[in-house]
Scaffold this active site. Sequence first.
Site, PDB file in Angstrom:
ATOM      1  N   HIS A 138       0.848  -1.192   0.000  1.00 17.53           N
ATOM      2  CA  HIS A 138       0.000   0.000   0.000  1.00 17.53           C
ATOM      3  C   HIS A 138       0.889   1.249   0.000  1.00 17.53           C
ATOM      4  O   HIS A 138       1.255   1.750   1.061  1.00 17.53           O
ATOM      5  CB  HIS A 138      -0.891   0.012   1.237  1.00 17.53           C
ATOM      6  CG  HIS A 138      -1.743  -1.218   1.381  1.00 17.53           C
ATOM      7  ND1 HIS A 138      -3.096  -1.212   1.151  1.00 17.53           N
ATOM      8  CD2 HIS A 138      -1.429  -2.491   1.723  1.00 17.53           C
ATOM      9  CE1 HIS A 138      -3.584  -2.428   1.360  1.00 17.53           C
ATOM     10  NE2 HIS A 138      -2.585  -3.217   1.712  1.00 17.53           N
ATOM     11  N   HIS A 194     -25.572 -17.197  27.385  1.00 11.39           N
ATOM     12  CA  HIS A 194     -24.527 -16.935  28.369  1.00 11.39           C
ATOM     13  C   HIS A 194     -23.767 -18.200  28.769  1.00 11.39           C
ATOM     14  O   HIS A 194     -22.980 -18.171  29.714  1.00 11.39           O
ATOM     15  CB  HIS A 194     -25.133 -16.275  29.609  1.00 11.39           C
ATOM     16  CG  HIS A 194     -25.393 -14.811  29.433  1.00 11.39           C
ATOM     17  ND1 HIS A 194     -26.173 -14.320  28.423  1.00 11.39           N
ATOM     18  CD2 HIS A 194     -24.953 -13.728  30.128  1.00 11.39           C
ATOM     19  CE1 HIS A 194     -26.231 -12.989  28.503  1.00 11.39           C
ATOM     20  NE2 HIS A 194     -25.492 -12.610  29.530  1.00 11.39           N
ATOM     21  N   GLU A 207     -15.529  -4.836  26.129  1.00 19.39           N
ATOM     22  CA  GLU A 207     -14.642  -5.990  26.220  1.00 19.39           C
ATOM     23  C   GLU A 207     -13.485  -5.950  25.226  1.00 19.39           C
ATOM     24  O   GLU A 207     -12.346  -6.285  25.569  1.00 19.39           O
ATOM     25  CB  GLU A 207     -15.434  -7.297  26.020  1.00 19.39           C
ATOM     26  CG  GLU A 207     -16.382  -7.632  27.155  1.00 19.39           C
ATOM     27  CD  GLU A 207     -17.774  -7.048  26.963  1.00 19.39           C
ATOM     28  OE1 GLU A 207     -18.673  -7.381  27.755  1.00 19.39           O
ATOM     29  OE2 GLU A 207     -17.945  -6.251  26.008  1.00 19.39           O
ATOM     30  N   HIS A 264      -5.051   2.412  -2.868  1.00 19.74           N
ATOM     31  CA  HIS A 264      -3.833   2.426  -2.086  1.00 19.74           C
ATOM     32  C   HIS A 264      -3.284   1.030  -1.867  1.00 19.74           C
ATOM     33  O   HIS A 264      -2.192   0.866  -1.351  1.00 19.74           O
ATOM     34  CB  HIS A 264      -4.089   3.099  -0.740  1.00 19.74           C
ATOM     35  CG  HIS A 264      -5.120   2.421   0.086  1.00 19.74           C
ATOM     36  ND1 HIS A 264      -6.437   2.355  -0.277  1.00 19.74           N
ATOM     37  CD2 HIS A 264      -5.022   1.768   1.276  1.00 19.74           C
ATOM     38  CE1 HIS A 264      -7.123   1.706   0.651  1.00 19.74           C
ATOM     39  NE2 HIS A 264      -6.298   1.333   1.596  1.00 19.74           N
TER      40      HIS A 264
END
Length: 685
Positions: free
Chosen positions: A31, A491, A430, A279
């Site tokens: 790039h 959960h 998190e 790019h």
Amino acid sequence: MSFSMNNNEKKAIDTIRALSMDGVQKANSGHPGTAMALAPITYLLYNERMQYDPRDPRWLNRDRFILSIGHASMLLYSTLHVAGVCNLGANGEPTDEPAVRLDDIKSFRQLGSRCAGHPEYGHVAGVEMTTGPLGAGVATSVGMAMGDRWLANRYNKEGFPLFNANVYALCGDGDMMEGISAEAVSLAGHLQLSNLCWIYDANRITIEGATDLAFTEDVKSRFLACRWNVLEVDDANDLPQLRRAFDSFKAMNDRPTLILVHSRIAFGAPTKEGTSASHGAPLGDEEIRGAKQNYGLNPDESFAVEESVYQTFRDGLGQRGAKQRSDWNALFEQYEQAWPELAAELRKLQKGDLPDDWNELAIEFPADEKGMASRASSGKVLNAIAPKVPWFLGGSADLAPSNCTEIKLPEAGAFSPTGAGRNIHFGVRENAMAAATNGLVLCGLRAYCATFFVFADYLRPMIRLAALMRIPTLFIFTHDSIGVGEDGPTHQPVEHLASLRAIPNLTVLRPCDANEVAQAYKIALQSRETPTVIVLTRQNLPTLDRSVYAPANLLAKGGYILAEAETGQPSLILAATGSEVPLCLAAQKELQAKGIPTRVVSMPSWELFEQQPSEWRNEVLPPNVPTIAVEMGVEQGWSRYTGNRGRFIGMTGFGASGPAKTLFEHFGFTVANIVKQGEELLASN
């Protein structure tokens, strides 16, 4: 448009651009556009602004530069080369060898090259972290800024300002779109990290085209709402305006700074499809020749650096950085006389060592049939370590009471906008929490973060980066199974152990009782180049009587014979981790009462087990003995231990909502089922 730029500045900037073009072109991959557009920024930071000695890129009080747009890696490699940054030896000490040689740039993106496609920590001195996924760099930079503030809070004394470094992160539109950056922006603004500066390259282009295809938000307003100082530079080539922006950042003392810089990205030659390459493509020989002519460089030369460019950096960064470090070293010598214990801590911290007596961890849990949840014993062990290791700190994603991760020493304090204690309130963020914790570890601190195990999915990219960087971050997960109960399958982690075990250079530990928990922490703290995951229960586990069973320090082997068959020669092996180990011990008694000699093996860490000699592994799990593995997760990977003659008692789907005891019975995690499966297995072999 022309800007005020003297000949030396222009030559240095254009050389960075040319090296970036040449490296990508020779590799036929990479790039170049962003590197060309942003060369003025790295020139200005390194040669004028950063507190950094190129002859000692590991100096404790250095400013840090993070290339969050890691795909523009040639920008960093080219800058490190012309800046004269030195390499580090095997012992971590600086050498006289350049960190990035011209030959390294010529072998950009090739196997074995120091100049990998994205910057990789540990491969090249001067690369402060591995920046692969967009957003990771800026999020980790928040942890680095926190780390410097924490170091200043603990070690700076009147007349001894040992720590006053800044953290710079160069980012782009992709970083701004990634969710982790929004978490990081919010956290940094809340903590008022005035030593943090993000430079945002607003070039309005992504791989698919103009950013307005998918991104039209008001970035300035977002940062202002998060309590950042926001500045704008109209053109990346405008050095005077950039200088004023950096001056404003340095003057800021109550919030982080975003410098929004407009640039025009370089485009490549037409692609096979007939459109202009973005790019992400080499420019092509003719376009490179034209660019070099435009810069006033020799179009017939590649990888060319005039001596005057090196001299420009020696006169700027070289002289300034050498004086800064020399002055700091002299100050530190005085500090050692005034504060010898703190100075000794800093020397250990920089080497990655721990206090000499940290391993004399006098915590042993007595046998207790009722026991305690391993998250609770974890909290006790953590608080036994904290006084021994003053630079051990961390926190939870708004779950410290559930994760039991608070350091309860009176002097521990909280990391807040006005202080830098050892308890960090990361909020419900998190992913950024894990990145920031990596940043703290990259500052030399021993840091941990915590949440429920099912949310490991949010942390996984940053756990992987910790493993890739070979840094000893500690990740603590609680509520580790269907034992979560009524909260239901959303959960209840079932695939997460297998998922984390799949990551190379990561130690995953699921201890079966309080004393294995204590040993798990010892493994984590001893580690220098491997992050550790400790997986813990919500429900109580009996604390095993180690005068009856094997000692808990065998956890260091990863897997060990916890309870041998009464004959010494097992007909059946039960292998398990965590809360399933006590089930196996109870099943062993019933099986042996039926005349089936049964061995119970605790397998807290596959990774540590695989590091043992084959003699140990074959002794613990003889291939010719039928083995049943018991774990409240999916089977993936267990077959290497159970083989064709074995069985697995575990999860084949998601969990369910209901009381934990009911779920254990429903999914077959009972002594009766283990005994039944053992009898059936032996009958079929």
